[in-house]
Scaffold this motif. Structure first.
Motif, short mmCIF file in Angstrom:
data_model
loop_
_atom_site.label_atom_id
_atom_site.label_comp_id
_atom_site.label_asym_id
_atom_site.label_seq_id
_atom_site.Cartn_x
_atom_site.Cartn_y
_atom_site.Cartn_z
N PRO A 284 1.72 -13.60 -6.43
CA PRO A 284 2.06 -12.67 -5.35
C PRO A 284 1.54 -13.17 -4.00
CG PRO A 284 0.17 -11.85 -6.59
CD PRO A 284 0.63 -13.10 -7.29
N TRP A 285 2.11 -12.63 -2.95
CA TRP A 285 1.62 -12.86 -1.60
C TRP A 285 0.99 -11.57 -1.10
CZ3 TRP A 285 2.62 -16.90 2.31
CH2 TRP A 285 3.01 -18.12 1.71
N VAL A 286 0.06 -11.73 -0.17
CA VAL A 286 -0.61 -10.57 0.40
C VAL A 286 -0.52 -10.63 1.93
CG1 VAL A 286 -2.21 -10.24 -1.52
CG2 VAL A 286 -2.87 -11.73 0.38
N ARG B 185 -2.43 -13.33 8.58
CA ARG B 185 -1.85 -12.10 8.06
C ARG B 185 -1.13 -12.25 6.73
NH1 ARG B 185 2.01 -10.15 12.71
NH2 ARG B 185 2.48 -8.56 11.18
N SER B 186 -0.45 -13.36 6.47
CA SER B 186 0.32 -13.49 5.24
C SER B 186 -0.09 -14.76 4.52
CB SER B 186 1.81 -13.52 5.55
OG SER B 186 2.57 -13.53 4.36
N LYS B 187 -0.43 -14.63 3.22
CA LYS B 187 -0.91 -15.79 2.47
C LYS B 187 -0.69 -15.54 0.99
CE LYS B 187 -5.09 -15.29 3.99
NZ LYS B 187 -6.53 -15.48 4.23
N GLN C 24 -23.16 -9.78 6.65
CA GLN C 24 -22.50 -8.54 6.25
C GLN C 24 -21.88 -8.69 4.86
OE1 GLN C 24 -20.25 -9.42 9.66
NE2 GLN C 24 -20.45 -7.39 10.53
N THR C 25 -21.96 -7.64 4.08
CA THR C 25 -21.21 -7.60 2.83
C THR C 25 -19.73 -7.46 3.16
OG1 THR C 25 -23.04 -6.55 1.64
CG2 THR C 25 -20.84 -6.28 0.71
N GLU C 26 -18.91 -8.24 2.51
CA GLU C 26 -17.46 -8.19 2.77
C GLU C 26 -16.79 -7.41 1.64
OE1 GLU C 26 -14.21 -9.62 5.26
OE2 GLU C 26 -15.91 -10.96 5.10
N VAL C 27 -16.04 -6.39 2.01
CA VAL C 27 -15.26 -5.61 1.04
C VAL C 27 -13.79 -5.92 1.27
CG1 VAL C 27 -14.63 -3.32 0.22
CG2 VAL C 27 -16.99 -3.78 0.90
N PHE C 28 -13.14 -6.46 0.24
CA PHE C 28 -11.70 -6.70 0.29
C PHE C 28 -11.02 -5.57 -0.49
CE2 PHE C 28 -13.41 -10.91 0.96
CZ PHE C 28 -12.51 -11.55 1.80
N ARG D 189 -11.68 -6.10 4.88
CA ARG D 189 -10.32 -6.64 5.02
C ARG D 189 -9.44 -6.01 3.95
NH1 ARG D 189 -10.23 -13.08 5.58
NH2 ARG D 189 -12.39 -13.11 4.84
N VAL D 190 -8.20 -5.77 4.30
CA VAL D 190 -7.25 -5.16 3.38
C VAL D 190 -6.18 -6.19 3.06
CG1 VAL D 190 -5.60 -3.30 3.02
CG2 VAL D 190 -7.67 -2.88 4.35
N ALA D 191 -5.95 -6.41 1.76
CA ALA D 191 -4.90 -7.32 1.30
C ALA D 191 -3.79 -6.48 0.68
CB ALA D 191 -5.46 -8.31 0.27
#
Length: 1017
Positions: free
Chosen positions: A360-362, A375-377, A396-400, A547-549
């Motif tokens: 899939p792409w996100v 933005r797209s990958k 910082q803790t990163e939340v995806f 970040r939102v995928a």
């Protein structure tokens, strides 16, 4: 007011806490000796403090050997310049050191008291019989001699206990002799009950004391006066802060692996910290002595068995038996994968397992929905981003967040990724010196569990010596990332109230390090998460960025590749109208299509039924048909429930799940739904039905005892049965019931589209009936209601291709695309848009009254927006013109709208905000919308690349940060993150309160007073 007691009597009372029987054991004598030597050391420190505070230099975490080293140093310094005031202390030190030096043991293993003490305190075996008796006698003789020296030192002294003068009611202690006095503060103090507390160690933030007794009690010294006094009595070193944080981090990590019956003990010497601890094992414990240091470049290191210093992660891999961890996680994930494939065959009726993988792409956005530069990958690049982030220690803790509609393949992508990584790590050589080893990914299922701790615990239940706390330690150090699937389905509906809930504790415990990947089934969870982040003061201290995928539907090429791999000629797509092909770009329905291809679909097509209608109906019919087999009455007796009754049962269950905000229902609720489905008939009238109901798919044992709960085997079944329940009400003209259901929970894409497609006219009637109802609802129900209204309008407009003569109230739109819609007179009132794409030039009249738009999207290069009315009453954050030109400050947005023909009133110059005021509002708006922690360098420039663009707008960022500090609404806190010095901007007041200028909060008033004063200069 003060109280005085005899000093020697007080000492004996404390000592008696360790020796509470006539024949103390070896262990009790050693514990009492440890106390006596600590007491002598602290009396020496108090004397040094009286003589010259700059020479106290007491260790951060003194142990048995540390006591003796300090006594030698103090004896040398105090004895070099004799003074009558200190003679008694010098004599105490001389006698104590002499007694310790005189100790002799017949056993080489315990040649010194320090060796004996360290061995016994960490669970080492002690000889039995006469050898033990001899050791006990020798230690007792040393203890008696030290106690005699202490009593001689205290002879004639009383203890003055001061009044409660500190914020934590700690009382100052002073020894009084007829001719002199000695202040024991801050090394020894009394608590509010008069119990003595002795200094034990200094953590990264405050000192820790022990209250003597058979089981020493740790007392945090969280008191400003105490901390200041102790700091002043110590020789400060520039590296103290970093080293203290390092030691505290080690204690935190080791706590995840130690046996809870044994405390951690450590001492420091020459920049090396050594821990004595008991590691938890499947059977028993393992005694360990491990040494650590901050190596070149402040990199944490561990001393391996061969006396070689290795990177700290090598230690964690060593104590966890990393290859075994990888193996067990791989086995666990293989089991989940096999379970998924089996369920697809048995519960969905698929003839072969779905092993074909199309990557899939996100699309990447921030938490507010604004696109990010990358933005797209492909999904593989997202995983590389996660790997790269795991290599960084903070800040910082990163939340995806991995989001996307049901059936798009989120679970499969997460499970496949974590399994592939486990196989890769398991195949790596077990080399502790290797620097390029990959981190592990832990896949965690949330459904049916109460909180994240239990969910993680269940995922590692078969991994030896690893639990939830150990997983956190591995995450903090970049060895593991946790993939949490369906986080909004933890029991209790955490996505529908305090959306952060148990995730907050995890983020806080990671301390600005590590990565979490969170998949949520509902977009509603993301909006609630952001709302909670903005409005809950508990979240002010979270060092986190997001970040939102968004997982994208397949492209035409991806769908054709999938068909070819399943021996289906892609030319069949040419026979399907483009608008009817849309569902096939969801992987779930692509699989349904190839399973059913070609006979059944061709027969359906002959009836005039399209793919978009046939595929969901096909899946539901097969599901009901298979479930009905489990309710066979036997022989030729037929079935205990008809197909229609089963359909009604599942629709009722879906409604119950929506109301309860859970995807699981109890057996009692299942029986209630069955009663409704058979027309309120007594279940027992159908012999065996009550018992056979629990044979339906998805019954599972959850964490609460043996309670059995029902779940649909795929989330899309919930979506479609809920849609059909609403369609049944619309068919019965029960629009009021559907309007009421709009506020129960947010519906997902499949539910929305099915309703709009099957009943467009009734959907329009429902939406008109819902106008004005949002204001009558509670905040939580209103949020779901507004989101459902916006989604239904979006689906209906896309379905019909037109929007005429409508007034739409209180709707929240994700993305409303009007570019190909025939528009007439439309009024949006009090609506919110994440993105509104405008129609091309035409005779449309669209009004925005009191609306909020994140993005106004203009696709046409010759766009004419003169038909856009009421914009002055609304807020537009960004305008994206054709070609991608972005306007995102108020001045830029106003200029862009005027250039597009929007009629805007001219604002008098006197009413226009100053450039600084406008900049402050802009910065605060971005901080609130994004919800990320802000980390800056010494010059106030931001560290996170995703913040770099917007913080450079206006040129007032540095002054903005200074205003936050001066007003007290935020502070800059230095953080340990490697490299150049960094600071986290820690808000003391919610940024949203600053943005809204809350008149009830004094810090907010002060901040804006400073902003206005600075603007006028």
């Amino acid at each position: 007011m003060s109280a005085e007691v005899g000093a020697a009597e007080q000492y004996d009372e404390l000592l008696a806490g360790y020796l509470d029987n006539d024949r103390p054991t070896l262990y009790e004598n050693l514990a009492a000796l440890d106390f006596a030597l600590r007491f002598v050391m602290l009396c020496a420190a108090a004397t040094m403090n009286d003589r010259d505070p700059q020479q106290v230099n007491i260790a951060r975490a003194p142990g048995f050997g540390g006591y003796l080293a300090y006594l030698k140093t103090a004896h040398s310094l105090l004895g070099s310049t004799p003074h009558p005031q200190y003679t008694s202390t010098v004599e105490l030190l001389r006698q104590t050191l002499g007694v310790v030096r005189a100790y002799r043991s017949g056993s080489p293993e315990f040649a010194t008291l320090e060796q004996l003490r360290n061995h016994t305190s960490h669970g080492g075996p002690i000889p039995t019989g006469s050898t033990r008796d001899e050791l006990t006698k020798q230690v007792e003789e040393v203890l008696l001699a030290v106690n005699a020296a202490v009593r001689a030192f205290l002879e004639g002294a009383t203890v003055n206990v001061g009044a409660n003068t500190t914020e934590h009611s700690f009382r100052r202690l002073t020894l009084h002799w007829p001719d002199r006095r000695l202040a024991l503060w801050p090394f020894i103090f009394a608590d509010h009950l008069g119990r003595w507390c002795l200094y034990a160690q200094y953590t990264s933030h405050h000192p820790v004391y022990i209250r003597p007794g058979r089981s020493d009690v740790r007392v945090p010294g969280r008191d400003d006066d105490l901390v200041t006094a102790l700091n002043n009595a110590r020789t400060a070193r520039p590296e103290d802060s970093a080293f203290a944080a390092f030691v505290e981090g080690l204690r935190h990590d080791l706590s995840g692996f130690r046996d809870p019956d044994y405390e951690l003990h450590h001492y420091e010497s020459g920049g090396v910290v050594t821990f004595f601890w008991m590691k938890r094992r499947e059977a028993g414990v393992e005694e360990r002595v491990d040494s650590f240091r901050l190596g070149p470049g402040e990199v944490p290191q561990w001393r391996a068995d061969d006396n070689v210093w290795l990177p700290y992660p090598s230690f964690l891999r060593h104590i966890t038996n990393w290859p075994m961890v990888a193996k067990r996680i791989r086995q666990y994930l293989q089991g989940l994968e096999q379970q998924m494939l089996t369920e697809e065959q048995t519960l969905l009726g698929w003839s072969r397992p779905s092993t074909t993988q199309i990557e899939p792409w996100v699309q990447m956005t921030d938490l507010s929905g604004s696109p990010l530069p990358d933005r797209s990958k492909p999904f593989a690049e997202l995983i590389r981003d996660i790997d790269n982030r795991l290599e960084i220690r903070g800040p910082q803790t990163e939340v995806f967040f991995v989001a996307g509609e049901a059936g798009i393949g989120k679970t499969r992508a997460l499970l496949r990724t974590t399994l592939e990584r486990a196989r890769l790590v398991e195949s790596e050589a077990d080399d502790p010196t290797a620097a390029d080893q990959m981190p592990l990914f832990l896949y965690v299922r949330s459904t049916g569990l109460d909180d994240l701790q239990k969910a993680v615990g269940s995922a590692v239940v078969d991994v030896p010596n690893v639990n939830d706390e150990a997983v956190r330690a591995l995450c903090r150090n970049g060895l593991m990332a946790v993939f949490i699937d369906g986080f909004d389905e933890l029991r209790g509906g955490i996505g529908y109230g305090d959306a952060l809930s148990s995730l907050r504790a995890w983020i806080a415990d990671l301390g600005g390090r590590g990565v979490l990947i969170v998949s949520a089934r509902s977009s509603y969870y993301l909006s609630q998460y952001r709302f909670d982040l903005q409005n809950n003061a508990q979240n002010l201290d979270l060092a986190v960025t997001h970040r939102v995928a968004l997982v994208q539907r397949w492209t035409d090429n991806q769908l054709r590749e999938f068909l070819i791999r399943h021996d289906v000629a892609p030319t069949v797509l040419d026979e399907i109208p483009p608008d009817d092909r849309d569902l096939l770009y969801l992987p779930f329905f692509a699989k349904v299509y190839v399973e059913a291809y070609p006979p059944r679909l061709r027969s359906a097509a002959s009836k005039g039924k399209g793919i978009a209608d046939e595929l969901p109906d096909l899946v539901l019919d097969q599901y009901i048909s298979r479930e009905s087999l489990k309710l066979s009455a036997g022989g030729d007796q037929g079935y205990l429930m008809s197909m229609d009754e089963l359909r009604c049962l599942f629709q009722t269950l879906a409604e119950l799940m929506a109301v309860e905000h859970e995807r699981l229902v109890t057996t009692t609720e299942l029986e209630l739904a069955a009663t409704i489905a058979i027309g309120d008939e007594d279940l027992d009238q159908r012999r065996g039905l009550r018992r056979r109901l629990t044979a339906l798919c998805g019954m599972a044992v959850t964490s609460n005892g043996n309670e059995r709960r029902f779940a649909f085997s795929h989330e899309l079944f919930y979506d479609y049965f809920l849609a059909d329940a609403m369609l049944a009400s619309l068919h019965d003209d029960n629009i009021r019931q559907v309007v009421g259901a709009l506020s129960a929970s947010q519906w997902r894409t499949a539910t929305i589209k099915r309703i709009a497609r099957r009943a467009p006219d009734a959907t329009l009637e429902t939406l008109r009936a819902a106008n004005g109802q949002a204001a009558l609802l509670s905040e939580q129900r209103g949020a779901a209601f507004r989101a459902n209204i916006g989604a239904l309008w979006t689906a209906l407009i896309a379905q019909t291709g037109q929007l005429h003569n409508e007034t739409i109230h209180d709707a929240v739109f994700d993305a409303l695309d009007l570019t190909a819609v025939e528009c007439g007179l439309v009024r949006f009132q009090n609506c919110r848009f994440q993105k509104l794409s405008m129609p091309p030039t035409g005779a449309w009249d669209i009004g925005l009254e009191a609306c909020e738009l994140e993005i106004l999207d203009i696709r046409s290069r010759n766009a004419d927006l003169s038909g856009l009315k009421g914009v002055a009453t609304s807020t537009i954050a960004q305008v994206v013109a054709a070609g991608g030109q972005l306007s995102d400050t108020p001045r830029e947005v106003t200029a862009a709208l005027r250039a597009l023909g929007v009629d805007l009133p001219n604002q008098p110059e006197s009413e226009a905000p100053s450039p600084l005021n406008e900049a402050v509002l802009y910065y605060l708006g971005r901080i609130v919308e994004r919800g990320d922690a802000i980390v800056v360098k010494q010059d106030h420039s931001v560290v996170n690349e995703h913040h770099a663009t917007w913080t450079t707008k206006y040129g007032y960022w540095s002054e903005f940060v200074k205003l936050l500090e001066r007003s007290g609404v935020a502070v800059l806190t230095q953080i340990q993150a490697g490299g150049h010095r960094k600071y986290r901007l820690r808000f003391q007041t919610l940024p949203i309160a600053l943005l809204q200028r809350d008149p009830e909060l004094a810090p907010v008033i002060r901040f804006w007073e400073l902003v206005n004063a600075s603007s006028s200069r």
